[in-house]
Design a protein around this motif. Structure first.
Motif, PDB file in Angstrom:
ATOM      1  N   CYS A  54       0.706  -0.999   0.052  1.00 45.06           N
ATOM      2  CA  CYS A  54       0.070  -0.039  -0.037  1.00 45.06           C
ATOM      3  C   CYS A  54       0.917   1.356   0.015  1.00 45.06           C
ATOM      4  O   CYS A  54       1.919   1.044   0.637  1.00 45.06           O
ATOM      5  CB  CYS A  54      -0.975   0.117   1.127  1.00 45.06           C
ATOM      6  SG  CYS A  54      -1.928   1.377   1.096  1.00 45.06           S
ATOM      7  N   CYS A 111      -0.146   4.460   1.038  1.00 54.35           N
ATOM      8  CA  CYS A 111      -0.782   5.232   1.580  1.00 54.35           C
ATOM      9  C   CYS A 111       0.268   6.118   2.578  1.00 54.35           C
ATOM     10  O   CYS A 111       1.289   5.750   2.869  1.00 54.35           O
ATOM     11  CB  CYS A 111      -1.992   4.896   2.629  1.00 54.35           C
ATOM     12  SG  CYS A 111      -1.577   3.672   4.015  1.00 54.35           S
ATOM     13  N   CYS A 133      -6.720   3.449   6.675  1.00 52.89           N
ATOM     14  CA  CYS A 133      -6.589   3.164   5.138  1.00 52.89           C
ATOM     15  C   CYS A 133      -7.467   1.876   4.962  1.00 52.89           C
ATOM     16  O   CYS A 133      -7.115   0.992   5.485  1.00 52.89           O
ATOM     17  CB  CYS A 133      -5.229   2.912   4.732  1.00 52.89           C
ATOM     18  SG  CYS A 133      -4.963   2.388   3.006  1.00 52.89           S
ATOM     19  N   PHE A 151      -7.147  -0.127   2.394  1.00 55.22           N
ATOM     20  CA  PHE A 151      -6.381  -1.173   1.622  1.00 55.22           C
ATOM     21  C   PHE A 151      -5.339  -1.714   2.530  1.00 55.22           C
ATOM     22  O   PHE A 151      -4.911  -2.938   2.335  1.00 55.22           O
ATOM     23  CB  PHE A 151      -5.424  -0.260   0.523  1.00 55.22           C
ATOM     24  CG  PHE A 151      -6.443   0.280  -0.542  1.00 55.22           C
ATOM     25  CD1 PHE A 151      -6.871  -0.657  -1.839  1.00 55.22           C
ATOM     26  CD2 PHE A 151      -6.510   1.620  -0.852  1.00 55.22           C
ATOM     27  CE1 PHE A 151      -7.505   0.078  -2.894  1.00 55.22           C
ATOM     28  CE2 PHE A 151      -7.427   2.147  -1.445  1.00 55.22           C
ATOM     29  CZ  PHE A 151      -7.992   1.275  -2.635  1.00 55.22           C
ATOM     30  N   CYS A 152      -4.936  -1.189   3.712  1.00 54.49           N
ATOM     31  CA  CYS A 152      -3.847  -1.932   4.616  1.00 54.49           C
ATOM     32  C   CYS A 152      -4.154  -1.704   5.823  1.00 54.49           C
ATOM     33  O   CYS A 152      -3.398  -2.560   6.731  1.00 54.49           O
ATOM     34  CB  CYS A 152      -2.636  -1.416   4.111  1.00 54.49           C
ATOM     35  SG  CYS A 152      -2.373   0.252   5.002  1.00 54.49           S
TER      36      CYS A 152
HETATM   37 ZN    ZN Z   1      -2.609   1.812   3.338  1.00 58.22          ZN
END
Ligand code: ZN
Length: 292
Positions: A238, A240, A271, A273-274
């Motif tokens: 990720c 981010c 986040c 995504f992660c």
């Molecule tokens: Zn992330």
């Protein structure tokens, strides 16, 4: 390097082949999102499909987002991929664990659903991103990727995506292949490939036997001489950062930012995504608000 993707082309130029061992990639995804078996298989297959489509369709700094939106309990699956073999993603409901289907396999179709769409958005650095969308034809996802390539990209292909989940929810193996028939290919070759694909065990079984991606391609194309175009590592990562979330917060309506300041005296961004968490203090929120 156990996780890698290989791109090959037949020496006669009739087909292109891709195969990937994505066991570590899907393991990372499973651990980050704490997915249960059905969600792991659906999410993992989408990740593998994204790795294959990205390897075939992206170059340089370009990227793509694959979205699977079916009517099953898993909900929406979103995976971002780039030309360097990096993916990240999320799934609406990570905790789906349906009973096995009648073939004693994870019921991916039951998890994803059979009504919905598969869409691919490619950001090729042009003004507008390109989006291709097809209805789900199977819900098992391999066939859905195959249908997408035929329908939306006019590329006759065969895609196989496969994830084996252990009893304890950890990922045993994960991987897949994609064969693309190039213009002018001999019809007899297509017939032979179709027959071989029908006979072939699942990619997860081949990986469990210790087969490498290039051996999986050989399993499909047989004696056809192939040459390797590229071998690249694949990973779940990720990108981010706190700056990125600060940027997102700066587009929040001032009245809502003020509310975060007055009532919560700060904010936490997570986040999707992660799972990483970013804290914003009252002072930081005030700075963001003042800069609006
Ligand atoms: Zn992330």
């Amino acid at each position: 390097m156990t996780d890698y993707l290989i791109k090959q082309i037949s020496e006669d130029g009739q087909l292109r082949a891709y195969a990937v061992n994505a066991t570590d990639v899907v393991t990372d995804a499973q651990e980050k999102h704490d997915t249960w078996s059905t969600s792991s298989a659906a999410f993992g297959r989408t990740i593998i499909g994204t790795l294959l489509l990205s390897a075939a369709g992206l170059k340089g700094d370009t990227k793509m987002t694959v979205r699977v939106e079916g009517d099953g309990p898993v909900g929406k699956i979103v995976v971002d991929g780039n030309a360097q073999g990096t993916v990240k993603g999320y799934v609406t409901n990570p905790h789906v664990n349906l009973p096995l289907n009648d073939q004693n396999k994870i019921d991916v179709k039951g998890g994803v659903g059979t009504t919905g769409t598969l869409s691919v958005t490619k950001d090729l650095g042009l003004k507008e991103p390109f989006t291709g969308q097809v209805p789900l034809v199977s819900g098992e996802l391999g066939e859905d990727f195959t249908y997408y390539l035929a329908k939306s990209e006019q590329t006759p292909s065969a895609v196989g995506v496969s994830v084996f989940v252990n009893e304890d929810n950890s990922i045993g193996v994960a991987g897949g292949f994609m064969i693309q028939i190039l213009p002018g290919a001999d019809d007899r070759l297509i017939d032979i490939l179709e027959a071989r694909l029908k006979e072939m065990p699942l990619v997860s079984e081949l990986l469990q036997q210790g087969m490498r991606p290039e051996e999986i391609i050989t399993e499909i194309v047989g004696e056809l001489p192939m040459k390797t175009l590229e071998k690249m590592p694949v990973k779940y990562e990720c990108d981010c950062s706190k700056e990125r979330f600060a940027k997102a917060l700066s587009s929040v309506a001032p009245v809502d930012l003020q509310q975060l300041i007055d009532e919560d005296h700060g904010a936490e961004a997570v986040c999707r995504f992660c799972g990483k968490k970013y804290q914003f203090t009252e002072a930081e929120l005030k700075t963001i608000l003042a800069a609006q």
